[in-house]
Write an enzyme that holds these catalytic residues in place. Sequence first.
Site, PDB file in Angstrom:
ATOM      1  N   ASP A 135      46.591   0.665 -24.141  1.00 49.76           N
ATOM      2  CA  ASP A 135      46.154  -0.706 -24.381  1.00 49.76           C
ATOM      3  C   ASP A 135      45.505  -0.832 -25.759  1.00 49.76           C
ATOM      4  OD1 ASP A 135      45.457  -3.421 -23.760  1.00 49.76           O
ATOM      5  OD2 ASP A 135      43.455  -2.748 -23.242  1.00 49.76           O
ATOM      6  N   GLU A 176      51.902   0.392 -21.253  1.00 49.72           N
ATOM      7  CA  GLU A 176      50.705   0.874 -21.944  1.00 49.72           C
ATOM      8  C   GLU A 176      50.497   2.362 -21.695  1.00 49.72           C
ATOM      9  OE1 GLU A 176      48.050  -3.251 -21.905  1.00 49.72           O
ATOM     10  OE2 GLU A 176      47.785  -1.777 -20.305  1.00 49.72           O
TER      11      GLU A 176
END
Length: 228
Positions: free
Chosen positions: A49, A121
């Site tokens: 992320d 992610e």
Amino acid sequence: MKKIEQLEDKINYHFSDRKLLETALTHSSYIKEHAAGKKSNERLEFLGDAFFDAIIGEKLFKIFPHKEEGFLSRIRATLVCEKSLAKEAARLDLGEYLLLGNGEERSGGRQRESILADAMEAVMGAVYIDGGFEEVKRVVLGIFDEAIEDAKHGRYVVTDYKTSLQEKLQAKGITDIHYELIGEKGPDHDKTFFVRLNVNGSPMTTGTGKSKKQAEQQAAEAMLEREN
């Protein structure tokens, strides 16, 4: 489930330690049902992320040399939002490589946006651990090449309600904007989250979604409608 070697070809990166990729593809529901004691992809998701924000942010900074921070923030937030990440994950057939629990499998987890976005992610977090920053940067920019080109030529629709609302309220001198998780229901493989938006300490709107991010966006959208 497809062989993960095919996924390596699709993202144009081959792991030295393939166990990292296997972990990135392991949803928490699978651990609970089949592999207690092993790791899910949640820690790698946390890492990936951060890299999406940094890599996409740097690219936008370079291709829009005269744009202000607010514009760059909106475009970046849209490019790395759950829907966008899930779209690119679907293009890679990422869902077909995931290890899911039986409940998640039956409820359509391989196509669920929140799971696909989290897995995307996590895979990028794994690439970073295995190959370093320059490699994860190359992979991310390769995957998001078309989306970045669309943004460059004004073809990307900005739907990041949270950023739009923040800018609108800050223009009025309001900076106390807080999203509060007020509840969740359903089994782990099919949760619904409930979020309340508080402005200057007062409750304003609520939102629901299959992820906290989605619920926050809905609450922000509702507040924008009130402001308009």
